[in-house]
Design a protein around this motif. Structure first.
Motif: not given
Length: 174
Positions: A81-93, A152-160
């Motif tokens: 999760f930490n990696y995901f939100v820091h490496n998705q431009v929109e979520l990090k913003s 799946g084996k990760g996180y859904n960007p729309d839900k986050v």
């Protein structure tokens, strides 16, 4: 010959349909490094109450809410999760603009029981990671388990994204 072609074509359509991704799986296209290569953001040695007091003071002046990710470096879903939100431009913003982000450690070395008991109901059963959202004044706004944000084996960007936008401070624009 025409019947064979139609049979092969029909068979290939059936196979394609069986292999098609569901909408939730289609969102699981983000690639994670191996768990051992993911950053380890939790600090068992840290005085978490002191850090939270500092964040609450900082939140009051910055008018940001506090996003607490509960878990540990032992938890692959926490690291993802930490990696995901820091490496998705929109979520990090969204995070950077609206939240102070903190990793509250739970491990054998430091269970931070006093803090967990302050924000989480005694009989609650959350898997890790789970999230605690505090207002810019330190008031509890939400406790959220992370399973509903997965795909799946990760996180859904729309839900986050939806979750993050739900708890942005009232004086911030979406």
């Amino acid at each position: 010959m025409k019947k064979i072609f139609i049979a092969i074509f029909s068979f290939s359509l059936i196979i394609s349909a069986l292999n098609a991704q569901t909408p939730a799986e289609a969102k699981d296209t983000f690639k994670y490094p191996e768990s051992s290569a993911l950053p380890k953001p939790y600090h068992p040695e840290e005085d978490a109450q002191k850090k939270l007091n500092e964040l609450i003071k900082q939140a009051g002046t910055s008018h940001k809410n506090i996003f607490i990710q509960c878990g540990g470096n032992w938890c692959s879903w926490c690291l993802r999760f930490n990696y995901f939100v820091h490496n998705q431009v929109e979520l990090k913003s969204i995070l950077d603009k609206n939240y102070l982000y903190y990793h509250l450690n739970y491990s054998p070395e430091n269970k931070n029981e006093a803090i967990f008991s302050k924000y989480v109901a005694k009989n609650s059963k959350y898997g890790y990671p789970f999230f605690i959202i505090l207002s810019d004044k330190g008031k509890l706004l939400s406790v959220q388990e992370s399973g509903v944000l997965e795909a799946g084996k990760g996180y859904n960007p729309d839900k986050v994204k939806e979750f993050l936008l739900k708890w942005i401070p009232a004086n911030h624009s979406k």
